[in-house]
Motif scaffolding. Structure first.
Motif, PDB file in Angstrom:
ATOM      1  N   SER A 101       0.798  -1.252   0.511  1.00 46.59           N
ATOM      2  CA  SER A 101       0.109  -0.319   0.039  1.00 46.59           C
ATOM      3  C   SER A 101       0.827   1.159   0.198  1.00 46.59           C
ATOM      4  O   SER A 101       2.170   1.108   0.351  1.00 46.59           O
ATOM      5  CB  SER A 101      -1.063  -0.182   1.695  1.00 46.59           C
ATOM      6  OG  SER A 101      -0.518   0.157   2.256  1.00 46.59           O
ATOM      7  N   ASP A 102       0.400   2.391  -0.050  1.00 49.72           N
ATOM      8  CA  ASP A 102       1.120   3.402   0.006  1.00 49.72           C
ATOM      9  C   ASP A 102       1.594   4.151   0.979  1.00 49.72           C
ATOM     10  O   ASP A 102       2.373   4.789   1.102  1.00 49.72           O
ATOM     11  CB  ASP A 102      -0.173   4.909  -0.761  1.00 49.72           C
ATOM     12  CG  ASP A 102       0.343   4.678  -2.495  1.00 49.72           C
ATOM     13  OD1 ASP A 102       0.332   3.928  -3.723  1.00 49.72           O
ATOM     14  OD2 ASP A 102      -0.838   5.041  -3.217  1.00 49.72           O
ATOM     15  N   VAL A 103       0.137   3.826   1.717  1.00 45.93           N
ATOM     16  CA  VAL A 103       0.725   4.128   3.702  1.00 45.93           C
ATOM     17  C   VAL A 103       1.788   3.137   4.083  1.00 45.93           C
ATOM     18  O   VAL A 103       3.107   3.745   4.270  1.00 45.93           O
ATOM     19  CB  VAL A 103      -0.238   3.548   4.516  1.00 45.93           C
ATOM     20  CG1 VAL A 103      -0.466   3.752   5.453  1.00 45.93           C
ATOM     21  CG2 VAL A 103      -1.298   4.298   4.056  1.00 45.93           C
ATOM     22  N   ILE A 104       2.438   1.812   3.499  1.00 43.43           N
ATOM     23  CA  ILE A 104       3.646   1.247   3.651  1.00 43.43           C
ATOM     24  C   ILE A 104       4.530   1.718   3.324  1.00 43.43           C
ATOM     25  O   ILE A 104       5.380   1.927   3.879  1.00 43.43           O
ATOM     26  CB  ILE A 104       3.502  -0.433   4.017  1.00 43.43           C
ATOM     27  CG1 ILE A 104       1.580  -0.966   4.681  1.00 43.43           C
ATOM     28  CG2 ILE A 104       4.410  -1.398   3.815  1.00 43.43           C
ATOM     29  CD1 ILE A 104       2.527  -0.321   6.239  1.00 43.43           C
ATOM     30  N   ILE A 136      -0.178  -1.616  10.526  1.00 39.77           N
ATOM     31  CA  ILE A 136      -0.851  -0.453  10.913  1.00 39.77           C
ATOM     32  C   ILE A 136      -2.303  -1.836  10.203  1.00 39.77           C
ATOM     33  O   ILE A 136      -1.972  -1.783   8.943  1.00 39.77           O
ATOM     34  CB  ILE A 136      -0.542   0.602   9.431  1.00 39.77           C
ATOM     35  CG1 ILE A 136       1.119   1.179  10.270  1.00 39.77           C
ATOM     36  CG2 ILE A 136      -1.056   1.394   8.820  1.00 39.77           C
ATOM     37  CD1 ILE A 136       1.404   2.021   9.086  1.00 39.77           C
ATOM     38  N   GLU A 159      -3.625  -2.438   6.081  1.00 38.99           N
ATOM     39  CA  GLU A 159      -2.137  -1.001   5.341  1.00 38.99           C
ATOM     40  C   GLU A 159      -1.294  -2.572   5.153  1.00 38.99           C
ATOM     41  O   GLU A 159      -0.890  -2.821   3.758  1.00 38.99           O
ATOM     42  CB  GLU A 159      -1.931  -0.671   5.654  1.00 38.99           C
ATOM     43  CG  GLU A 159      -3.279   1.182   5.497  1.00 38.99           C
ATOM     44  CD  GLU A 159      -3.789   1.863   4.514  1.00 38.99           C
ATOM     45  OE1 GLU A 159      -2.759   1.191   3.529  1.00 38.99           O
ATOM     46  OE2 GLU A 159      -4.461   1.933   4.807  1.00 38.99           O
ATOM     47  N   GLU A 194      -3.559   2.923  14.578  1.00 39.78           N
ATOM     48  CA  GLU A 194      -3.763   3.589  13.173  1.00 39.78           C
ATOM     49  C   GLU A 194      -2.830   4.532  12.215  1.00 39.78           C
ATOM     50  O   GLU A 194      -1.755   4.428  12.600  1.00 39.78           O
ATOM     51  CB  GLU A 194      -4.913   4.305  12.927  1.00 39.78           C
ATOM     52  CG  GLU A 194      -6.173   3.415  13.887  1.00 39.78           C
ATOM     53  CD  GLU A 194      -6.941   2.429  12.883  1.00 39.78           C
ATOM     54  OE1 GLU A 194      -6.660   2.708  11.419  1.00 39.78           O
ATOM     55  OE2 GLU A 194      -7.124   1.155  13.082  1.00 39.78           O
ATOM     56  N   ALA A 195      -3.023   4.562  10.820  1.00 40.04           N
ATOM     57  CA  ALA A 195      -2.100   5.306   9.687  1.00 40.04           C
ATOM     58  C   ALA A 195      -1.931   6.333  10.587  1.00 40.04           C
ATOM     59  O   ALA A 195      -0.510   7.184  10.219  1.00 40.04           O
ATOM     60  CB  ALA A 195      -2.676   5.154   8.252  1.00 40.04           C
TER      61      ALA A 195
END
Length: 96
Positions: free
Chosen positions: A2-5, A29, A32, A56-57
């Motif tokens: 994911s973009d978050v990771i 997360i 994610e 959480e992110a």
């Protein structure tokens, strides 16, 4: 991944330089993925760890950016720790 990771791996790599020599830590997360931090550095992954920290992110992002103290996040229930509390404290100090 994911973009978050991807963003979290980049931010942690910058923050922690050469990694975390004290042991193996995993940041989870939800929704994610997970990030591994050890003496080899920071990478996306979901391997066994000495300590697992889950947030959480937005909480994770605030800790990385220095807007939220990891200890405060834990004490308010925004961050959960599973495994070595001593290692979690060392990791929190490395993030500060």
């Amino acid at each position: 991944m994911s973009d978050v990771i991807t963003a979290a791996v980049a931010a942690l790599s910058t923050k922690m330089g050469g990694g975390f020599a004290a042991g193996v830590a995993k940041f989870v997360i939800p929704g994610e993925g997970a990030i591994m931090v050890d003496s080899d550095g920071v990478r996306a992954g979901d391997d066994e760890a000495d300590v697992t920290l889950t947030a959480e992110a937005e909480v994770f992002r605030a800790m990385i950016e220095g807007d939220l103290n990891p200890t405060s996040a834990f004490m308010t229930g925004k961050l959960t720790v599973d495994g070595s509390m001593g290692l979690a404290m060392q990791l929190g100090a490395a993030l500060a």
